[in-house]
Design an enzyme around this catalytic site. Structure first.
Site, PDB file in Angstrom:
ATOM      1  N   PHE A 168      11.162 -29.709 -11.582  1.00 40.27           N
ATOM      2  CA  PHE A 168      12.593 -30.057 -11.153  1.00 40.27           C
ATOM      3  C   PHE A 168      13.412 -28.862 -11.923  1.00 40.27           C
ATOM      4  O   PHE A 168      14.286 -29.156 -12.778  1.00 40.27           O
ATOM      5  CB  PHE A 168      13.184 -31.355 -11.409  1.00 40.27           C
ATOM      6  CG  PHE A 168      12.263 -32.317 -10.868  1.00 40.27           C
ATOM      7  CD1 PHE A 168      12.423 -33.144  -9.778  1.00 40.27           C
ATOM      8  CD2 PHE A 168      11.276 -33.006 -11.662  1.00 40.27           C
ATOM      9  CE1 PHE A 168      11.782 -33.928  -9.158  1.00 40.27           C
ATOM     10  CE2 PHE A 168      10.645 -34.136 -11.251  1.00 40.27           C
ATOM     11  CZ  PHE A 168      10.637 -34.510  -9.889  1.00 40.27           C
ATOM     12  N   ASP A 201      11.923 -32.857 -15.450  1.00 39.72           N
ATOM     13  CA  ASP A 201      13.392 -33.154 -15.773  1.00 39.72           C
ATOM     14  C   ASP A 201      13.862 -33.646 -14.547  1.00 39.72           C
ATOM     15  O   ASP A 201      14.708 -32.848 -13.794  1.00 39.72           O
ATOM     16  CB  ASP A 201      14.074 -32.387 -16.212  1.00 39.72           C
ATOM     17  CG  ASP A 201      15.484 -32.588 -16.679  1.00 39.72           C
ATOM     18  OD1 ASP A 201      15.874 -33.718 -16.561  1.00 39.72           O
ATOM     19  OD2 ASP A 201      16.318 -31.700 -16.912  1.00 39.72           O
ATOM     20  N   ASP A 230      10.990 -26.455  -7.625  1.00 38.44           N
ATOM     21  CA  ASP A 230      12.225 -27.181  -7.415  1.00 38.44           C
ATOM     22  C   ASP A 230      12.295 -26.998  -5.759  1.00 38.44           C
ATOM     23  O   ASP A 230      11.796 -26.221  -5.097  1.00 38.44           O
ATOM     24  CB  ASP A 230      13.348 -26.301  -7.755  1.00 38.44           C
ATOM     25  CG  ASP A 230      14.845 -27.554  -7.824  1.00 38.44           C
ATOM     26  OD1 ASP A 230      14.998 -27.985  -8.803  1.00 38.44           O
ATOM     27  OD2 ASP A 230      15.255 -27.809  -6.800  1.00 38.44           O
ATOM     28  N   SER A 231      12.849 -28.152  -4.993  1.00 39.41           N
ATOM     29  CA  SER A 231      13.068 -28.074  -3.615  1.00 39.41           C
ATOM     30  C   SER A 231      14.126 -27.142  -3.118  1.00 39.41           C
ATOM     31  O   SER A 231      14.020 -26.981  -2.007  1.00 39.41           O
ATOM     32  CB  SER A 231      13.183 -29.552  -3.173  1.00 39.41           C
ATOM     33  OG  SER A 231      14.291 -30.206  -3.918  1.00 39.41           O
ATOM     34  N   CYS A 290      17.382 -39.254 -17.097  1.00 39.42           N
ATOM     35  CA  CYS A 290      19.035 -38.886 -17.324  1.00 39.42           C
ATOM     36  C   CYS A 290      19.649 -40.302 -16.709  1.00 39.42           C
ATOM     37  O   CYS A 290      20.873 -40.324 -16.435  1.00 39.42           O
ATOM     38  CB  CYS A 290      19.528 -37.814 -16.805  1.00 39.42           C
ATOM     39  SG  CYS A 290      19.331 -37.315 -15.028  1.00 39.42           S
TER      40      CYS A 290
HETATM   41  N1  SAH Z   1      16.019 -29.393 -15.596  1.00 37.66           N
HETATM   42  C1  SAH Z   1      17.113 -28.902 -14.973  1.00 37.66           C
HETATM   43  C2  SAH Z   1      17.850 -30.038 -14.055  1.00 37.66           C
HETATM   44  C3  SAH Z   1      17.310 -30.568 -13.008  1.00 37.66           C
HETATM   45  S1  SAH Z   1      18.514 -31.222 -12.052  1.00 37.66           S
HETATM   46  C4  SAH Z   1      17.795 -28.056 -16.170  1.00 37.66           C
HETATM   47  O1  SAH Z   1      17.714 -28.411 -17.165  1.00 37.66           O
HETATM   48  O2  SAH Z   1      18.763 -27.351 -16.010  1.00 37.66           O
HETATM   49  C5  SAH Z   1      17.298 -31.826 -10.840  1.00 37.66           C
HETATM   50  C6  SAH Z   1      16.655 -30.862  -9.800  1.00 37.66           C
HETATM   51  O3  SAH Z   1      15.776 -31.370  -8.903  1.00 37.66           O
HETATM   52  C7  SAH Z   1      17.656 -30.209  -8.756  1.00 37.66           C
HETATM   53  O4  SAH Z   1      17.798 -29.022  -8.825  1.00 37.66           O
HETATM   54  C8  SAH Z   1      16.999 -30.595  -7.257  1.00 37.66           C
HETATM   55  O5  SAH Z   1      17.046 -29.763  -6.327  1.00 37.66           O
HETATM   56  C9  SAH Z   1      15.484 -30.841  -7.693  1.00 37.66           C
HETATM   57  N2  SAH Z   1      14.956 -31.993  -6.866  1.00 37.66           N
HETATM   58  C10 SAH Z   1      15.171 -33.107  -6.635  1.00 37.66           C
HETATM   59  N3  SAH Z   1      14.152 -34.030  -6.306  1.00 37.66           N
HETATM   60  C11 SAH Z   1      13.196 -33.113  -6.070  1.00 37.66           C
HETATM   61  C12 SAH Z   1      11.689 -33.135  -5.487  1.00 37.66           C
HETATM   62  N4  SAH Z   1      11.258 -34.279  -4.971  1.00 37.66           N
HETATM   63  N5  SAH Z   1      11.096 -32.115  -5.686  1.00 37.66           N
HETATM   64  C13 SAH Z   1      11.334 -31.017  -6.110  1.00 37.66           C
HETATM   65  N6  SAH Z   1      12.661 -30.869  -6.565  1.00 37.66           N
HETATM   66  C14 SAH Z   1      13.823 -31.896  -6.505  1.00 37.66           C
END
Ligand code: SAH
Length: 405
Positions: free
Chosen positions: A240, A312, A262-263, A352
């Site tokens: 993520f 995260d 990330d997706s 979070c």
């Molecule tokens: N760790 C980051 C914040 C994460 S926010 C930081 O510190 O800045 C959550 C992220 O997860 C987003 O970018 C979203 O696109 C991604 N996301 C949500 N569900 C997902 C999934 N199932 N697989 C991959 N990415 C995902």
């Protein structure tokens, strides 16, 4: 208007909790301090407009506190004070100045140009969040209580922030046709994207289309921790990864190869620009656009193992009702993560959701879930000082960052 609270809601206000939910209202009506005030009406009939100052009372307490009414939100009153002092824009401006002055001290000499200037309830200005991104500030209003005040507060904001080098002020809004979530409030047009600095590291922020008000400022200290943990690690996995904050921290900390998952491919584009700005070649690292659960399944099957994993995810529990499902999702995620963690590796797992307590979250990292018994909880961290909370406002303490080694 005068709002008479139930005993439970009154006790919460006495403790300093800043929210009164609609079901905490016994009756409402009449104008405080106005002779011949109308008799209180049942809560359902309350007709104040959002932003109106309301006085709170309860059985045995003719004056309990003062706050702002919110017509449209489940939180009917945001409580600003227990004192009978005026609640006007001067009072609010004074609290904002205090919040800003604290940041001046906290961030002096830290080579950091992005931080939360005001954390709403936690800075005693309920519902108002202001984030600084170098010369731009982004305002976010939770609910409608402060919306009618914004025009009156803006000159104060422009002056106090202008004195600190902020030129433009924007408002986080619903996305427009082009997906832009930023409305202009003051000063020169806001840049759509800009580089900020965070403890000496450059970070690209997408103000127009990014998540939150642009970046996840609440992970600043944890990014610095990851930087320290990454020294000498051969392979790092950031799940993520969004704009790559933890990824670049790990790369700068000395990790051999960092894999970001990330997706959202746009987030990887942000991350790669951030790598370059810091003098790190993104080609030496890996950016995977995929669902994290799918990725982990494939990585395990391939036999890929990592020395440091950061996870995260977005909030799995937006409400109390969603909690059981969220705990299940964290468990599935952590089981899958543990299968790709090298023996001797470090796992940083974040949540979070304020509805998930630290103990709840740790239960999703126990030996049964991780299917191993070689790890210990090295530290449990939370949010940094620019995201302050109140003792009674537990909802404000949402971030958990658990380091297992
Ligand atoms: N760790 C980051 C914040 C994460 S926010 C930081 O510190 O800045 C959550 C992220 O997860 C987003 O970018 C979203 O696109 C991604 N996301 C949500 N569900 C997902 C999934 N199932 N697989 C991959 N990415 C995902």
């Amino acid at each position: 208007m005068r709002v008479h609270l139930t005993a439970t809601a009154a006790a919460a206000v006495r403790r300093g909790h800043p929210w009164v939910y609609r079901d905490g209202i016994a009756s409402a009506g009449g104008h405080p301090g106005h002779r011949g005030a109308r008799a209180p009406r049942p809560a359902a009939a309350a007709t104040a407009a959002s932003g109106e100052v309301v006085d709170l009372s309860a059985e045995g307490a003719p004056f309990l506190g003062r706050g702002l009414w919110d017509e449209g939100s489940p939180i009917a009153v945001r409580v600003f004070q227990r004192a009978q002092a005026p609640l006007d824009e001067r009072a609010i401006a004074g609290r904002l100045e205090r919040a800003f002055a604290l940041r001046d001290g906290w961030f002096a000499g830290r080579d950091t140009t992005a931080y939360r200037l005001c954390n709403g309830e936690g800075d005693r200005v309920p519902s108002l969040v202001i984030d600084r991104y170098d010369r731009a500030a982004v305002v976010r209003l939770d609910g409608g209580a402060l919306a009618p005040w914004l025009d009156r507060l803006l000159p104060h904001l422009a002056r106090a922030l202008g004195a600190r080098g902020v030129r433009s002020i924007g408002l986080r809004a619903q996305g427009d046709a082009e997906g832009k979530k930023l409305a202009h409030l003051h000063g020169p047009p806001l840049p759509e994207r800009l580089f900020v600095r965070e403890m000496g590291v450059a970070m690209e922020v997408d103000l127009a289309r990014g998540q939150k008000t642009g970046a996840f400022l609440d992970q600043r200290d944890n990014r610095a921790r990851v930087r320290a943990l990454a020294a000498g690690r051969r392979r790092v996995l950031n799940l993520f990864s969004y704009a790559g904050g933890f990824s670049v921290a790990a790369a700068l900390g000395g990790a051999g190869r960092v894999t970001s998952v990330d997706s959202a491919s746009a987030a990887h584009a942000n991350a790669q620009r951030t790598f370059r700005e810091n003098g790190v070649d993104p080609a030496a690292h890996e950016f995977v656009t995929a669902d994290v659960f799918d990725f982990l399944e494939k990585a395990r099957a391939r036999g890929d193992r990592y020395d440091l994993v950061i996870s995260d995810p977005p909030s799995f529990a937006p409400s109390e009702r969603a909690k059981p499902r969220a705990l299940g999702a964290y468990r599935r995620l952590h089981t899958a993560v543990a299968r790709v963690l090298e023996p001797g590796g470090v796992l940083c797992a974040a949540s979070c959701s304020s509805h998930i307590t630290a103990e709840d979250f740790l239960a999703t990292l126990d030996d049964a879930t991780l299917e191993r018994d070689d790890l210990r909880v090295r530290a449990i961290h939370g949010q940094p000082e620019d995201h302050p909370t109140l003792p009674a406002w537990w909802e404000g303490r949402y971030l958990k960052f658990v380091v297992l080694e």
